[in-house]
Design an enzyme around this catalytic site. Structure first.
Site, PDB file in Angstrom:
ATOM      1  N   SER A 163       4.863   7.008   2.135  1.00 14.63           N
ATOM      2  CA  SER A 163       5.677   4.904   2.529  1.00 14.63           C
ATOM      3  C   SER A 163       4.380   4.263   2.183  1.00 14.63           C
ATOM      4  O   SER A 163       3.248   4.615   1.622  1.00 14.63           O
ATOM      5  CB  SER A 163       5.232   4.964   3.807  1.00 14.63           C
ATOM      6  OG  SER A 163       5.576   6.186   5.234  1.00 14.63           O
ATOM      7  N   HIS A 210       0.896   5.327   1.222  1.00 15.48           N
ATOM      8  CA  HIS A 210      -0.179   5.977   2.839  1.00 15.48           C
ATOM      9  C   HIS A 210       0.754   7.329   2.535  1.00 15.48           C
ATOM     10  O   HIS A 210       2.159   7.671   2.506  1.00 15.48           O
ATOM     11  CB  HIS A 210       0.315   5.192   3.345  1.00 15.48           C
ATOM     12  CG  HIS A 210      -0.453   5.909   4.605  1.00 15.48           C
ATOM     13  ND1 HIS A 210      -1.712   6.258   4.905  1.00 15.48           N
ATOM     14  CD2 HIS A 210       0.033   6.895   5.341  1.00 15.48           C
ATOM     15  CE1 HIS A 210      -2.272   7.264   6.200  1.00 15.48           C
ATOM     16  NE2 HIS A 210      -1.128   7.589   6.405  1.00 15.48           N
ATOM     17  N   ASN A 247       0.951  -1.139  -0.188  1.00 14.24           N
ATOM     18  CA  ASN A 247       0.194  -0.051   0.303  1.00 14.24           C
ATOM     19  C   ASN A 247       0.975   1.032  -0.368  1.00 14.24           C
ATOM     20  O   ASN A 247       1.771   1.562   0.596  1.00 14.24           O
ATOM     21  CB  ASN A 247      -1.265  -0.095   1.181  1.00 14.24           C
ATOM     22  CG  ASN A 247      -1.742   1.408   1.610  1.00 14.24           C
ATOM     23  OD1 ASN A 247      -2.510   1.305   0.187  1.00 14.24           O
ATOM     24  ND2 ASN A 247      -1.670   2.164   2.492  1.00 14.24           N
ATOM     25  N   ASP A 253      -2.709   0.780   7.818  1.00 13.25           N
ATOM     26  CA  ASP A 253      -1.470   1.499   7.699  1.00 13.25           C
ATOM     27  C   ASP A 253      -0.255   1.541   8.626  1.00 13.25           C
ATOM     28  O   ASP A 253       0.794   2.128   9.191  1.00 13.25           O
ATOM     29  CB  ASP A 253      -1.696   3.130   7.563  1.00 13.25           C
ATOM     30  CG  ASP A 253      -2.506   3.693   6.562  1.00 13.25           C
ATOM     31  OD1 ASP A 253      -3.439   4.104   6.679  1.00 13.25           O
ATOM     32  OD2 ASP A 253      -3.001   2.455   5.238  1.00 13.25           O
TER      33      ASP A 253
HETATM   34  C1  GRF Z   1      -2.823   9.524  -2.450  1.00  7.48           C
HETATM   35  O1  GRF Z   1      -2.336  10.142  -2.038  1.00  7.48           O
HETATM   36  C2  GRF Z   1      -2.265   8.591  -2.154  1.00  7.48           C
HETATM   37  O2  GRF Z   1      -1.482   7.938  -1.116  1.00  7.48           O
HETATM   38  C3  GRF Z   1      -4.023   7.832  -1.320  1.00  7.48           C
HETATM   39  O3  GRF Z   1      -5.010   8.356  -1.452  1.00  7.48           O
HETATM   40  C4  GRF Z   1      -4.583   9.044  -2.490  1.00  7.48           C
HETATM   41  C5  GRF Z   1      -4.850   8.920  -3.742  1.00  7.48           C
HETATM   42  O4  GRF Z   1      -4.465   8.862  -4.739  1.00  7.48           O
HETATM   43  N1  GRF Z   1      -3.683   6.657  -0.279  1.00  7.48           N
HETATM   44  P1  GRF Z   1      -4.887   8.236  -6.525  1.00  7.48           P
HETATM   45  O5  GRF Z   1      -6.071   7.998  -6.217  1.00  7.48           O
HETATM   46  O6  GRF Z   1      -3.344   7.737  -7.144  1.00  7.48           O
HETATM   47  O7  GRF Z   1      -4.990   9.365  -8.102  1.00  7.48           O
END
Ligand code: GRF
Length: 221
Positions: free
Chosen positions: A140, A113, A111, A149
């Site tokens: 991360s 995050h 994932n 997370d």
């Molecule tokens: C990103 O900032 C990711 O880290 C978080 O949600 C956002 C998703 O953006 N989980 P995208 O859908 O990849 O543009």
């Protein structure tokens, strides 16, 4: 000996810019992956349109048509298993998954995050970093476990927080770093250099003492 491309399933819920980064790296020939499936819990996720435009199979399941959360998760992962991915990538996937469906995928699901974990698991990470008066923020990539997370950290990207930053400007400045970070981590997995050994992340068979850091050239070190 040239190995087969790493077969991915990517889970999305929204915009899909991280997915787009993986697609672009694949199409540039710098990321040896095959994106077998893009799946979402949101029928209208723009990320699904990006997958379709790239000729990638998509799956969208509506949680509201399941009697309870675990039934949705079980169906989603049963269908993901049919795509036989080597690695599942959560890229802006905004649903907390049931531990039962995650268990068989330990070491094969990651994932991204938008915080320097273990700081700020959960939502609104940019605002929380600003409110805390942090001088730097980041993203991360970690292996996914049942702890939200909270899985073993693979790599991080950092950027300074500027005085004029708002949560929005910080998110905007962080996003390109996320794209480079996620692409680099999937690249390590595609080179079969990354393993999870219990709670330890192994790179080339050696445990990482701290997460890898993304450098100014978008390389992990
Ligand atoms: C990103 O900032 C990711 O880290 C978080 O949600 C956002 C998703 O953006 N989980 P995208 O859908 O990849 O543009």
């Amino acid at each position: 000996m040239s190995r087969p491309p790493l077969r991915l399933a990517v889970l999305v819920s929204g915009r899909g810019s991280n997915l787009q980064a993986l697609i672009q790296a694949r199409d540039r020939g710098t990321l040896p992956v095959e994106i077998a499936l893009v799946a979402s819990d949101r029928l209208a996720a723009p990320a699904l349109r990006r997958a379709e435009a790239a000729g990638i199979a998509t799956l969208a399941l509506d949680p509201r048509s399941y009697p309870q959360r675990a039934a949705f998760d079980a169906d989603l992962f049963a269908r993901i298993a049919l795509a036989a991915p080597d690695l599942i990538v959560l890229a802006g996937f905004m649903r907390i998954l049931d531990a039962t469906v995650l268990a068989p995928w330990q070491g094969r699901i990651i994932n991204i995050h938008p915080s320097l974990l273990p700081k700020y698991p959960g939502l609104h990470t940019h605002a929380r970093a600003l409110e805390a008066g942090d001088r730097e923020h980041g993203a991360s990539v970690h292996f996914v476990t049942a702890q939200l997370d909270g899985g073993p950290l693979i790599a991080q990207a950092r950027l300074p927080i500027e005085a004029a930053d708002s949560a929005d400007t910080l998110a905007q400045r962080l996003l390109p770093l996320e794209h480079a970070l996620l692409t680099a981590c999937v690249g390590l997995a595609a080179a079969r250099r990354l393993q999870l050994d219990g709670t330890r992340v192994l790179l080339d068979g050696k445990p990482l003492s701290t997460p890898l850091q993304l450098d100014a050239h978008a390389r992990l070190a």
